[in-house]
Design a protein around this motif. Structure first.
Motif, PDB file in Angstrom:
ATOM      1  N   GLU A  54      33.574  36.565  36.857  1.00 22.52           N
ATOM      2  CA  GLU A  54      32.288  36.881  37.474  1.00 22.52           C
ATOM      3  C   GLU A  54      32.437  38.262  38.115  1.00 22.52           C
ATOM      4  O   GLU A  54      33.458  38.523  38.761  1.00 22.52           O
ATOM      5  N   ARG A  55      31.468  39.139  37.934  1.00 18.53           N
ATOM      6  CA  ARG A  55      31.566  40.471  38.525  1.00 18.53           C
ATOM      7  C   ARG A  55      31.031  40.457  39.939  1.00 18.53           C
ATOM      8  O   ARG A  55      29.886  40.109  40.169  1.00 18.53           O
ATOM      9  N   LEU A  56      31.886  40.825  40.885  1.00 18.24           N
ATOM     10  CA  LEU A  56      31.488  40.785  42.291  1.00 18.24           C
ATOM     11  C   LEU A  56      31.129  42.149  42.844  1.00 18.24           C
ATOM     12  O   LEU A  56      30.434  42.245  43.856  1.00 18.24           O
ATOM     13  N   GLY A  57      31.647  43.199  42.239  1.00 13.39           N
ATOM     14  CA  GLY A  57      31.358  44.513  42.789  1.00 13.39           C
ATOM     15  C   GLY A  57      31.762  45.613  41.837  1.00 13.39           C
ATOM     16  O   GLY A  57      32.418  45.362  40.830  1.00 13.39           O
ATOM     17  N   LEU A  58      31.349  46.821  42.184  1.00 14.30           N
ATOM     18  CA  LEU A  58      31.744  47.947  41.346  1.00 14.30           C
ATOM     19  C   LEU A  58      31.894  49.198  42.191  1.00 14.30           C
ATOM     20  O   LEU A  58      31.293  49.336  43.263  1.00 14.30           O
ATOM     21  N   ARG A  59      32.744  50.074  41.707  1.00 17.35           N
ATOM     22  CA  ARG A  59      32.917  51.401  42.304  1.00 17.35           C
ATOM     23  C   ARG A  59      32.500  52.412  41.259  1.00 17.35           C
ATOM     24  O   ARG A  59      33.140  52.508  40.212  1.00 17.35           O
ATOM     25  N   PRO A  60      31.448  53.178  41.546  1.00 23.76           N
ATOM     26  CA  PRO A  60      30.985  54.146  40.546  1.00 23.76           C
ATOM     27  C   PRO A  60      31.980  55.261  40.304  1.00 23.76           C
ATOM     28  O   PRO A  60      31.954  55.885  39.248  1.00 23.76           O
ATOM     29  N   ASP A  61      32.876  55.525  41.244  1.00 30.74           N
ATOM     30  CA  ASP A  61      33.799  56.647  41.074  1.00 30.74           C
ATOM     31  C   ASP A  61      34.924  56.341  40.097  1.00 30.74           C
ATOM     32  O   ASP A  61      35.610  57.244  39.641  1.00 30.74           O
ATOM     33  N   GLY A  62      35.147  55.105  39.783  1.00 32.92           N
ATOM     34  CA  GLY A  62      36.236  54.731  38.862  1.00 32.92           C
ATOM     35  C   GLY A  62      35.918  55.107  37.433  1.00 32.92           C
ATOM     36  O   GLY A  62      36.553  56.005  36.894  1.00 32.92           O
ATOM     37  N   PRO A  63      34.965  54.521  36.756  1.00 35.69           N
ATOM     38  CA  PRO A  63      34.328  53.345  37.347  1.00 35.69           C
ATOM     39  C   PRO A  63      35.302  52.170  37.309  1.00 35.69           C
ATOM     40  O   PRO A  63      36.141  52.098  36.439  1.00 35.69           O
ATOM     41  N   SER A  64      35.199  51.304  38.296  1.00 38.00           N
ATOM     42  CA  SER A  64      36.008  50.103  38.250  1.00 38.00           C
ATOM     43  C   SER A  64      35.175  48.935  38.759  1.00 38.00           C
ATOM     44  O   SER A  64      34.200  49.121  39.489  1.00 38.00           O
ATOM     45  N   PHE A  65      35.576  47.772  38.326  1.00 33.32           N
ATOM     46  CA  PHE A  65      34.812  46.574  38.631  1.00 33.32           C
ATOM     47  C   PHE A  65      35.697  45.538  39.307  1.00 33.32           C
ATOM     48  O   PHE A  65      36.852  45.367  38.937  1.00 33.32           O
ATOM     49  N   LEU A  66      35.133  44.863  40.283  1.00 34.24           N
ATOM     50  CA  LEU A  66      35.842  43.752  40.904  1.00 34.24           C
ATOM     51  C   LEU A  66      35.417  42.483  40.187  1.00 34.24           C
ATOM     52  O   LEU A  66      34.239  42.127  40.177  1.00 34.24           O
ATOM     53  N   MET A  67      36.383  41.829  39.580  1.00 32.94           N
ATOM     54  CA  MET A  67      36.107  40.645  38.796  1.00 32.94           C
ATOM     55  C   MET A  67      36.832  39.454  39.408  1.00 32.94           C
ATOM     56  O   MET A  67      37.972  39.573  39.849  1.00 32.94           O
ATOM     57  N   LYS A  68      36.143  38.320  39.397  1.00 35.17           N
ATOM     58  CA  LYS A  68      36.748  37.108  39.951  1.00 35.17           C
ATOM     59  C   LYS A  68      36.793  36.036  38.878  1.00 35.17           C
ATOM     60  O   LYS A  68      35.794  35.762  38.204  1.00 35.17           O
ATOM     61  N   CYS A  69      37.952  35.432  38.740  1.00 37.02           N
ATOM     62  CA  CYS A  69      38.109  34.361  37.763  1.00 37.02           C
ATOM     63  C   CYS A  69      37.424  33.107  38.288  1.00 37.02           C
ATOM     64  O   CYS A  69      37.674  32.687  39.415  1.00 37.02           O
ATOM     65  N   ARG A  70      36.563  32.536  37.479  1.00 40.08           N
ATOM     66  CA  ARG A  70      35.859  31.317  37.898  1.00 40.08           C
ATOM     67  C   ARG A  70      36.778  30.112  37.910  1.00 40.08           C
ATOM     68  O   ARG A  70      36.478  29.091  38.514  1.00 40.08           O
ATOM     69  N   GLN A  71      37.876  30.223  37.188  1.00 42.12           N
ATOM     70  CA  GLN A  71      38.788  29.074  37.079  1.00 42.12           C
ATOM     71  C   GLN A  71      39.706  28.959  38.293  1.00 42.12           C
ATOM     72  O   GLN A  71      39.985  27.872  38.773  1.00 42.12           O
ATOM     73  N   LEU A 102      38.460  48.100  48.871  1.00 43.08           N
ATOM     74  CA  LEU A 102      38.030  48.848  47.698  1.00 43.08           C
ATOM     75  C   LEU A 102      36.558  48.614  47.367  1.00 43.08           C
ATOM     76  O   LEU A 102      35.884  49.493  46.838  1.00 43.08           O
ATOM     77  N   TYR A 103      36.103  47.416  47.665  1.00 39.11           N
ATOM     78  CA  TYR A 103      34.717  47.051  47.318  1.00 39.11           C
ATOM     79  C   TYR A 103      34.004  46.490  48.541  1.00 39.11           C
ATOM     80  O   TYR A 103      33.771  45.289  48.636  1.00 39.11           O
ATOM     81  N   PRO A 104      33.710  47.377  49.506  1.00 35.28           N
ATOM     82  CA  PRO A 104      33.123  46.885  50.774  1.00 35.28           C
ATOM     83  C   PRO A 104      31.791  46.174  50.576  1.00 35.28           C
ATOM     84  O   PRO A 104      31.403  45.377  51.437  1.00 35.28           O
ATOM     85  N   ASP A 105      31.095  46.444  49.483  1.00 35.56           N
ATOM     86  CA  ASP A 105      29.802  45.805  49.275  1.00 35.56           C
ATOM     87  C   ASP A 105      29.888  44.476  48.547  1.00 35.56           C
ATOM     88  O   ASP A 105      28.890  43.778  48.414  1.00 35.56           O
ATOM     89  N   ALA A 106      31.062  44.144  48.055  1.00 34.07           N
ATOM     90  CA  ALA A 106      31.186  42.912  47.274  1.00 34.07           C
ATOM     91  C   ALA A 106      31.056  41.696  48.178  1.00 34.07           C
ATOM     92  O   ALA A 106      31.500  41.703  49.332  1.00 34.07           O
ATOM     93  N   ARG A 107      30.471  40.653  47.641  1.00 37.50           N
ATOM     94  CA  ARG A 107      30.385  39.403  48.401  1.00 37.50           C
ATOM     95  C   ARG A 107      31.610  38.565  48.035  1.00 37.50           C
ATOM     96  O   ARG A 107      31.700  37.992  46.973  1.00 37.50           O
ATOM     97  N   LEU A 108      32.559  38.528  48.944  1.00 42.64           N
ATOM     98  CA  LEU A 108      33.807  37.815  48.677  1.00 42.64           C
ATOM     99  C   LEU A 108      33.825  36.470  49.384  1.00 42.64           C
ATOM    100  O   LEU A 108      33.401  36.372  50.494  1.00 42.64           O
TER     101      LEU A 108
END
Ligand SMILES: [Zn+2]
Length: 64
Positions: free
Chosen positions: A18-35, A58-64
């Motif tokens: 599941e994608r929780l956040g992103l950084r446009p400068d990477g670009p990089s994505f914060l991904m969380k395993c559902r399992q 790294l992803y201050p806007d992500a909902r963790l």
């Protein structure tokens, strides 16, 4: 505890993430395993497992 899929790396099936956040400068994505809830930072050069504390930085806007 990481699931078997995360223990062997960041690979298909990608619908386990599941994608929780992103950084446009990477670009990089914060991904969380559902399992197992493992957090991965996915960038063009590859993905790495990261700790929750690092994910927050790294992803201050992500909902963790
Ligand atoms: Zn997992």
């Amino acid at each position: 505890m990481r699931c078997k899929d995360c223990q062997s790396g960041y690979h298909a099936p990608y619908d386990r993430f599941e994608r929780l956040g992103l950084r446009p400068d990477g670009p990089s994505f914060l991904m969380k395993c559902r399992q197992c809830g493992a957090l991965w930072s996915e960038a063009p050069k590859g993905a790495t497992l990261i700790h929750r504390a690092d994910a927050r930085l790294l992803y201050p806007d992500a909902r963790l």
